[in-house]
Design a protein around this motif. Structure first.
Motif, PDB file in Angstrom:
ATOM      1  N   PRO A 167       0.698  -1.131   0.003  1.00  0.00           N
ATOM      2  CA  PRO A 167      -0.002   0.039   0.020  1.00  0.00           C
ATOM      3  C   PRO A 167       0.812   1.235  -0.047  1.00  0.00           C
ATOM      4  O   PRO A 167       1.757   1.284   0.661  1.00  0.00           O
ATOM      5  CB  PRO A 167      -0.861  -0.349   1.375  1.00  0.00           C
ATOM      6  CG  PRO A 167      -0.836  -1.571   1.417  1.00  0.00           C
ATOM      7  CD  PRO A 167       0.384  -2.055   0.937  1.00  0.00           C
ATOM      8  N   ALA A 168       0.380   2.191  -0.853  1.00  0.00           N
ATOM      9  CA  ALA A 168       0.938   3.613  -0.951  1.00  0.00           C
ATOM     10  C   ALA A 168       2.225   3.702  -1.932  1.00  0.00           C
ATOM     11  O   ALA A 168       3.191   4.394  -1.875  1.00  0.00           O
ATOM     12  CB  ALA A 168       1.501   4.112   0.574  1.00  0.00           C
ATOM     13  N   THR A 169       2.238   2.398  -2.599  1.00  0.00           N
ATOM     14  CA  THR A 169       3.289   2.348  -3.673  1.00  0.00           C
ATOM     15  C   THR A 169       2.864   2.109  -4.864  1.00  0.00           C
ATOM     16  O   THR A 169       1.711   1.475  -4.922  1.00  0.00           O
ATOM     17  CB  THR A 169       4.406   1.455  -3.411  1.00  0.00           C
ATOM     18  OG1 THR A 169       3.770   0.036  -3.619  1.00  0.00           O
ATOM     19  CG2 THR A 169       4.881   1.515  -1.999  1.00  0.00           C
ATOM     20  N   ASN A 170       3.381   2.529  -6.126  1.00  0.00           N
ATOM     21  CA  ASN A 170       2.765   2.317  -7.399  1.00  0.00           C
ATOM     22  C   ASN A 170       3.718   1.272  -8.258  1.00  0.00           C
ATOM     23  O   ASN A 170       4.087   1.705  -9.253  1.00  0.00           O
ATOM     24  CB  ASN A 170       2.666   3.713  -8.056  1.00  0.00           C
ATOM     25  CG  ASN A 170       1.918   3.371  -9.354  1.00  0.00           C
ATOM     26  OD1 ASN A 170       1.157   2.498  -9.516  1.00  0.00           O
ATOM     27  ND2 ASN A 170       1.806   4.264 -10.335  1.00  0.00           N
ATOM     28  N   SER A 171       4.130   0.457  -7.622  1.00  0.00           N
ATOM     29  CA  SER A 171       5.056  -0.635  -8.104  1.00  0.00           C
ATOM     30  C   SER A 171       4.721  -2.017  -7.707  1.00  0.00           C
ATOM     31  O   SER A 171       4.539  -2.271  -6.489  1.00  0.00           O
ATOM     32  CB  SER A 171       6.616  -0.411  -7.778  1.00  0.00           C
ATOM     33  OG  SER A 171       6.795  -0.398  -6.331  1.00  0.00           O
ATOM     34  N   VAL A 172       4.818  -2.786  -8.622  1.00  0.00           N
ATOM     35  CA  VAL A 172       4.395  -4.463  -8.358  1.00  0.00           C
ATOM     36  C   VAL A 172       5.711  -4.971  -7.737  1.00  0.00           C
ATOM     37  O   VAL A 172       6.806  -4.575  -7.893  1.00  0.00           O
ATOM     38  CB  VAL A 172       4.196  -5.213  -9.602  1.00  0.00           C
ATOM     39  CG1 VAL A 172       3.854  -6.639  -9.281  1.00  0.00           C
ATOM     40  CG2 VAL A 172       3.232  -4.495 -10.610  1.00  0.00           C
ATOM     41  N   ILE A 173       5.472  -5.855  -6.641  1.00  0.00           N
ATOM     42  CA  ILE A 173       6.609  -6.509  -5.796  1.00  0.00           C
ATOM     43  C   ILE A 173       6.966  -7.433  -6.606  1.00  0.00           C
ATOM     44  O   ILE A 173       6.220  -8.530  -7.237  1.00  0.00           O
ATOM     45  CB  ILE A 173       6.029  -7.204  -4.639  1.00  0.00           C
ATOM     46  CG1 ILE A 173       5.230  -6.150  -3.541  1.00  0.00           C
ATOM     47  CG2 ILE A 173       7.012  -7.965  -3.819  1.00  0.00           C
ATOM     48  CD1 ILE A 173       4.614  -6.607  -2.520  1.00  0.00           C
ATOM     49  N   SER A 174       8.342  -7.510  -6.968  1.00  0.00           N
ATOM     50  CA  SER A 174       9.108  -8.175  -7.812  1.00  0.00           C
ATOM     51  C   SER A 174       9.186  -9.513  -7.140  1.00  0.00           C
ATOM     52  O   SER A 174       9.213  -9.838  -6.193  1.00  0.00           O
ATOM     53  CB  SER A 174      10.620  -7.886  -7.867  1.00  0.00           C
ATOM     54  OG  SER A 174      11.451  -8.666  -8.526  1.00  0.00           O
ATOM     55  N   GLY A 175       8.585 -10.777  -8.182  1.00  0.00           N
ATOM     56  CA  GLY A 175       8.517 -11.869  -7.666  1.00  0.00           C
ATOM     57  C   GLY A 175       7.284 -12.331  -7.164  1.00  0.00           C
ATOM     58  O   GLY A 175       7.123 -13.664  -7.085  1.00  0.00           O
ATOM     59  N   ASP A 176       6.360 -11.643  -7.058  1.00  0.00           N
ATOM     60  CA  ASP A 176       5.119 -11.854  -6.551  1.00  0.00           C
ATOM     61  C   ASP A 176       3.919 -11.797  -7.468  1.00  0.00           C
ATOM     62  O   ASP A 176       2.631 -11.997  -7.078  1.00  0.00           O
ATOM     63  CB  ASP A 176       4.781 -11.001  -5.301  1.00  0.00           C
ATOM     64  CG  ASP A 176       5.298 -11.479  -3.781  1.00  0.00           C
ATOM     65  OD1 ASP A 176       5.893 -12.578  -3.968  1.00  0.00           O
ATOM     66  OD2 ASP A 176       5.243 -10.734  -2.955  1.00  0.00           O
ATOM     67  N   THR A 177       4.298 -11.991  -8.680  1.00  0.00           N
ATOM     68  CA  THR A 177       3.315 -11.845  -9.857  1.00  0.00           C
ATOM     69  C   THR A 177       2.811 -13.201 -10.093  1.00  0.00           C
ATOM     70  O   THR A 177       3.801 -14.045 -10.477  1.00  0.00           O
ATOM     71  CB  THR A 177       3.753 -11.210 -10.951  1.00  0.00           C
ATOM     72  OG1 THR A 177       3.967 -10.019 -10.810  1.00  0.00           O
ATOM     73  CG2 THR A 177       2.850 -11.435 -12.355  1.00  0.00           C
TER      74      THR A 177
END
Length: 342
Positions: A274-284
């Motif tokens: 939350p409060a970020t605009n980036s996908v967590i690397s490795g969690d897709t």
């Protein structure tokens, strides 16, 4: 024992195993040894047993006779996964004690019209968003007919997503009107001052975070935006998510507070702090995902994804990106919404 109430009858037996009848027949009281299970009397030696919260371990009921001896009854509480299948116009429950198994007595068809979003209230009633009829209907699990007086239609066009806030108010994402409206259950009038239109464009799903902020998936923009609801709804502009999104549909927070978004167009499920605009690397997650409509977490932390194409619901263990073998529900028309019994 699942979310719906069960009837328990206790019978007195003599030493040979025969049922005792007539004068002096022992009577019983039954009490729960866990807050997870509630017991109430339903007549002489008959009791209603209902789960109030899911427990991963066995729980017991204590049986106390007016004379003689009795033992405890061991129970296993089973969390139920409810699935709206708008392709077949049904809402069905699956027990998750081992592999998912359909609970045949818990299939709902009455008063459904392209059912999508699902949500349980604090009383254990299941609420269903019907996009074709522009209604939200409520059901007691284990019954087929809607609860009389609880159908919501005022101000709705194409309701899709549902979520309850900490005060018990029901919030409805209406994709037809591009609004988010709040209702007191049992009332068919939106709460004055709580309708949200700013920033809303084709809302599909709703989710509350631990701080009580309301998150909205907008498929037409596409983005996911957050609102503070106190004292009146106000968009939190810093919390807008756009990265990696083409058509966000399902939203869910995991136990660690990460927001997971199911994107139905390019078919991954992605995690965001939350409060970020980036996908967590490795969690897709993309394996086993095909046009995902919804995502939810069960009490053990498994993530479940409803896939429109293929008609499946797949489960994933925390920290993994491939479906759990044996935990896929198949044979559905078009699964659209998921909800777990409380």
């Amino acid at each position: 024992v699942g979310a719906q109430p069960y009837t328990l009858t206790v019978s007195p037996l003599d030493a040979s195993g025969a049922t005792i009848v007539g004068d002096g027949t022992p009577t019983f009281t039954v009490t729960s040894r866990s807050n997870a299970v509630a017991v109430s009397s339903a007549g002489t030696n008959t009791f209603t047993v209902q789960v109030h919260s899911y427990s991963s371990g066995a729980v017991s009921l204590t049986i106390t006779p007016s004379s003689g001896n009795a033992t405890s009854i061991a129970l296993t509480t089973v969390q139920e996964l409810w699935v709206s299948d708008y392709g077949n116009n049904t809402v069905t429950a699956y027990g998750l004690s081992a592999t998912p198994a359909q609970i045949s007595t818990d299939k709902i068809t009455a008063d459904l019209s392209t059912p999508l979003g699902l949500a349980f209230d604090a009383s254990g009633h299941l609420w269903v968003a019907n996009i074709s009829s522009g209604t939200v209907t409520a059901y007691v699990p284990g019954t087929k007919a809607p609860i009389s007086g609880d159908t919501i239609s005022a101000g709705l066009s194409e309701p899709e997503g549902l979520a309850f806030d900490a005060s018990g108010n029901l919030w409805v994402a209406d994709s037809g009107n591009s609004t988010i409206a709040a209702y007191v259950p049992g009332s068919n009038t939106p709460i004055t001052g709580d309708t949200i239109t700013a920033g809303v464009n084709g809302p599909q799903d709703l989710a509350f975070d631990a701080s009580g902020h309301l998150w909205v998936a907008n498929t037409n923009v596409p983005n996911v935006i957050a609102y503070s609801l106190s004292p009146t709804p106000m968009q939190i502009t810093a919390d807008t998510i756009t990265a990696g999104l083409q058509s966000p549909d399902g939203l869910a927070f995991d136990a660690s507070g990460l927001l997971w978004v199911a994107d139905q167009v390019h078919s991954p499920v992605m995690a965001y702090p939350p409060a970020t605009n980036s996908v967590i690397s490795g969690d897709t997650i993309s394996a086993g995902v095909n046009t995902p409509q919804d995502v939810r977490f069960d009490a053990t932390g498994r993530m479940w994804v409803a896939n429109q194409v293929g008609g499946t619901v797949s489960a994933y263990a925390a920290g993994t990106s491939t479906p759990i073998s044996g935990d896929t529900i198949s044979g559905l028309g078009s699964p659209g919404g998921l909800a777990f019994s409380p």
